[in-house]
Design a protein around this motif. Structure first.
Motif, PDB file in Angstrom:
ATOM      1  N   GLY A 141       0.899  -1.182   0.009  1.00  0.00           N
ATOM      2  CA  GLY A 141      -0.252   0.152   0.138  1.00  0.00           C
ATOM      3  C   GLY A 141       0.917   1.061  -0.074  1.00  0.00           C
ATOM      4  N   VAL A 142       0.393   2.545  -0.468  1.00  0.00           N
ATOM      5  CA  VAL A 142       1.276   3.667  -0.476  1.00  0.00           C
ATOM      6  C   VAL A 142       0.107   4.822   0.055  1.00  0.00           C
ATOM      7  CG1 VAL A 142       2.109   5.346  -1.785  1.00  0.00           C
ATOM      8  CG2 VAL A 142       2.483   2.896  -2.478  1.00  0.00           C
ATOM      9  N   THR A 184      -4.468   0.941  -0.712  1.00  0.00           N
ATOM     10  CA  THR A 184      -4.498  -0.002   0.356  1.00  0.00           C
ATOM     11  C   THR A 184      -3.853  -1.431   0.128  1.00  0.00           C
ATOM     12  OG1 THR A 184      -6.557  -0.848   0.158  1.00  0.00           O
ATOM     13  CG2 THR A 184      -6.488   0.972   1.540  1.00  0.00           C
ATOM     14  N   LEU A 185      -3.499  -1.947   0.875  1.00  0.00           N
ATOM     15  CA  LEU A 185      -2.765  -3.414   0.771  1.00  0.00           C
ATOM     16  C   LEU A 185      -3.764  -4.254  -0.285  1.00  0.00           C
ATOM     17  CD1 LEU A 185      -1.680  -3.906   4.316  1.00  0.00           C
ATOM     18  CD2 LEU A 185      -0.256  -3.278   2.561  1.00  0.00           C
ATOM     19  N   ILE A 200       1.222   2.696  -9.097  1.00  0.00           N
ATOM     20  CA  ILE A 200       2.377   3.571  -8.442  1.00  0.00           C
ATOM     21  C   ILE A 200       2.611   4.647  -9.390  1.00  0.00           C
ATOM     22  CG2 ILE A 200       4.940   3.521  -7.805  1.00  0.00           C
ATOM     23  CD1 ILE A 200       4.406   0.405  -6.629  1.00  0.00           C
ATOM     24  N   ARG A 201       2.717   4.447 -10.678  1.00  0.00           N
ATOM     25  CA  ARG A 201       3.163   5.318 -11.548  1.00  0.00           C
ATOM     26  C   ARG A 201       2.336   6.556 -11.854  1.00  0.00           C
ATOM     27  NH1 ARG A 201       5.413   0.769 -16.143  1.00  0.00           N
ATOM     28  NH2 ARG A 201       7.656   0.621 -15.065  1.00  0.00           N
ATOM     29  N   ILE A 243       5.199  -3.803   7.904  1.00  0.00           N
ATOM     30  CA  ILE A 243       6.255  -3.150   7.599  1.00  0.00           C
ATOM     31  C   ILE A 243       5.899  -1.720   6.930  1.00  0.00           C
ATOM     32  CG2 ILE A 243       8.636  -2.866   6.280  1.00  0.00           C
ATOM     33  CD1 ILE A 243       8.590  -6.074   6.158  1.00  0.00           C
ATOM     34  N   ILE A 244       6.508  -0.723   7.707  1.00  0.00           N
ATOM     35  CA  ILE A 244       6.351   0.657   6.857  1.00  0.00           C
ATOM     36  C   ILE A 244       7.816   1.040   6.634  1.00  0.00           C
ATOM     37  CG2 ILE A 244       6.016   2.923   7.798  1.00  0.00           C
ATOM     38  CD1 ILE A 244       3.960   2.145   9.748  1.00  0.00           C
TER      39      ILE A 244
END
Length: 543
Positions: free
Chosen positions: A9-10, A22-23, A36-37, A73-74
């Motif tokens: 997730g971002v 989200t994830l 993401i792009r 994880i972050i």
């Protein structure tokens, strides 16, 4: 497919954070990369605390795709100081208390390293790069780190789950693949004393990944500024504890950055005690351009020519990336020998990867060496008249001698090589020693060479099988034959290598009582076959 593997997730942030996805929004790799792009650029300040808080509120729950059995994880990426260090610390601490593993990446010179450490709670989980395009240089390290952490969390008993994990302690050791490793550390005036200590801690972490011992990996350390100092040799310490203690006591020097002079000294003195049949690795750490770049390039080239693998690690904004690349060994398909980090704190980001690559070289070198099975050590002496043989063929004979470097041994038995020769200008005899690239050849009459060869029994090891190889390019005289007959009484095995097309069994040695192995080599182009013959004889058929 990401359904049963890692999920991503971002959240992007400036003055305020924004949930990008989200994830569980994208479960196919191609869809994830496309998403993401499509992320849009935000402008504004650096509200890191709010971004971490949003992640806690919206990301790590079942509705967003978080799984009970998966490690959370972050990874925080920032290029500036946050609005509030205390608020950022509080949000990150809350995340860690919930069992979330936090990594922080600082980009550029304006990041607050103290704040990055507060975010992760552990300096070993902080990474720094000088420019955003340098992020690609640490991708492999981050992948290894996150995968290692995931493995630890899902594999270790629950009681160990919350223990801090040092990356080096989870690194898979070299599995007893031996190497001779030298560290060359910049100790010039541009390095603060605290940064020099960080450099030493970096060395200790790498050493911790090695299997240390006389038959395993050995470590030496040298420092340089204007001057060069060989702090301790490869064989000075034989246990990991002793080496780590010696690293703590490496002296801090001052001065300029004469890298070329340091490399010259490494070539002349650093590897003189190195073993011939293991990988030779030099790890150079520097924070600036060398005083004489052309000499640095020359000295590095000379080291690489004699088989030294060079890692070049540049630290800070004043390094010359081109010089690092020129100094380091050429990259291969799976190995890069250059590292570039922004600060000495950021050395931590490459510790695991450097240790891994060092062990890769050790394993490759070991795999490329032929296994030699001997019950006893062997001292082998080569005797020949290079004046008659000529320069080109002499070089081919040297290649035979050097080929003994490409052997590895099952036990403590090994092979030492000696040469008997002489010239009008210098003595060309060498006592028994591991084969190396510094063997020189000189000239003398053959009978005289044979006389001196008899005395070499005095320098052979008492527990070694004594072997002599006579390379004969002429018809032997009676004097030669008498000398050879006497030689047979002081050696355990004698090989007569007849060079050229003019030799036949009828016109060779006439002393019928001499029990020697005779080999006929019509052309020096057959030296590889001769080398294989001698290695097989000594490795598998020695009494």
């Amino acid at each position: 497919h990401l359904q049963n593997q890692s999920r991503v997730g971002v959240i992007s942030f400036s003055d305020e954070p924004r949930l990008e996805f989200t994830l569980n929004q994208y479960t196919e790799r191609s869809e994830l990369i496309a998403a993401i792009r499509r992320i849009n650029y935000l402008s504004g300040g650096t509200n890191t605390a709010a971004a971490i808080q949003l992640a806690l509120e919206t990301m790590f729950n079942e509705e967003s795709g978080a799984r009970e059995e998966a490690k959370d994880i972050i990874i925080v990426i920032t290029d500036g100081e946050s609005f509030s260090e205390s608020a950022t610390k509080a949000s990150a601490q809350k995340a860690r208390e919930l069992g979330i593993f936090v990594l922080a990446i600082g980009v550029g010179v304006n990041v607050n390293v103290r704040e990055l450490n507060l975010i992760t709670g552990n300096p070993e989980h902080v990474y720094q790069v000088l420019k955003f395009e340098d992020l690609r240089d640490i991708t492999e390290t981050l992948i290894n780190k996150t995968c290692t952490e995931t493995f630890i969390t899902t594999s270790l008993p629950a009681v160990q789950k919350d223990l801090p994990h040092n990356e080096s302690s989870t690194f898979e050791s070299c599995d007893e693949k031996p190497a001779d490793v030298l560290f060359l550390l910049d100790s010039s005036s541009s390095i603060h004393r605290n940064d020099f200590k960080k450099q030493l801690n970096f060395v200790k972490t790498i050493v911790s990944a090695f299997d240390i011992g006389p038959e395993k990996t050995t470590v030496g350390v040298s420092t340089f500024s204007d001057d060069f100092r060989l702090v301790f040799n490869l064989n000075d310490f034989t246990t990991k504890e002793d080496i780590l203690g010696a690293v703590d006591n490496v002296p801090y020097l001052r001065g300029g950055t004469d890298t070329g002079f340091a490399l010259k000294n490494i070539r002349e003195y650093g590897f003189r005690l190195a073993r011939s049949n293991v990988a030779h690795i030099l790890i150079v750490v520097t924070d600036g351009l060398s005083r004489d770049p052309s000499d640095t390039l020359l000295q590095a080239s000379l080291l690489k020519e004699i088989g030294i693998n060079i890692f070049a690690i540049g630290v800070g904004p004043f390094i010359d990336k081109k010089e690092l690349i020129s100094m380091a060994s050429s990259p291969t398909e799976d190995l890069n020998f250059v590292f570039d980090v922004s600060t000495y704190d950021a050395l931590k980001s490459v510790e695991n990867l450097l240790a891994k690559r060092t062990c890769q070289i050790a394993a490759k070198q070991m795999d490329s060496y032929a296994l030699c099975i001997m019950e006893k050590p062997v001292d082998i002496l080569f005797v020949f008249d290079s004046a008659a043989i000529g320069y080109q063929d002499t070089k081919l004979i040297l290649n035979i001698i050097k080929s003994f470097q490409k052997l590895r041994f099952e036990n403590a038995a090994d092979i030492h090589v000696g040469v008997v020769s002489y010239s009008c200008t210098s003595n060309g005899d060498f006592p028994f020693q591991p084969p190396n690239d510094n063997l020189l050849i000189s000239f003398d009459k053959f009978a005289s060479l044979l006389k001196r060869a008899k005395t070499f029994k005095n320098s052979a090891r008492s527990n070694a099988v004594r072997v002599m190889v006579l390379l004969i390019d002429r018809n032997l005289t009676n004097e030669d034959e008498l000398e050879i007959l006497e030689i047979k009484t002081v050696v355990d095995r004698l090989y007569m290598i007849y060079l050229g097309e003019n030799h036949t069994k009828e016109n060779t040695l006439t002393i019928s009582s001499l029990n020697a192995q005779s080999v006929f080599v019509k052309s020096m182009n057959e030296t590889e076959d001769l080398s294989n013959y001698l290695q097989n004889e000594l490795c598998f058929d020695i009494d």
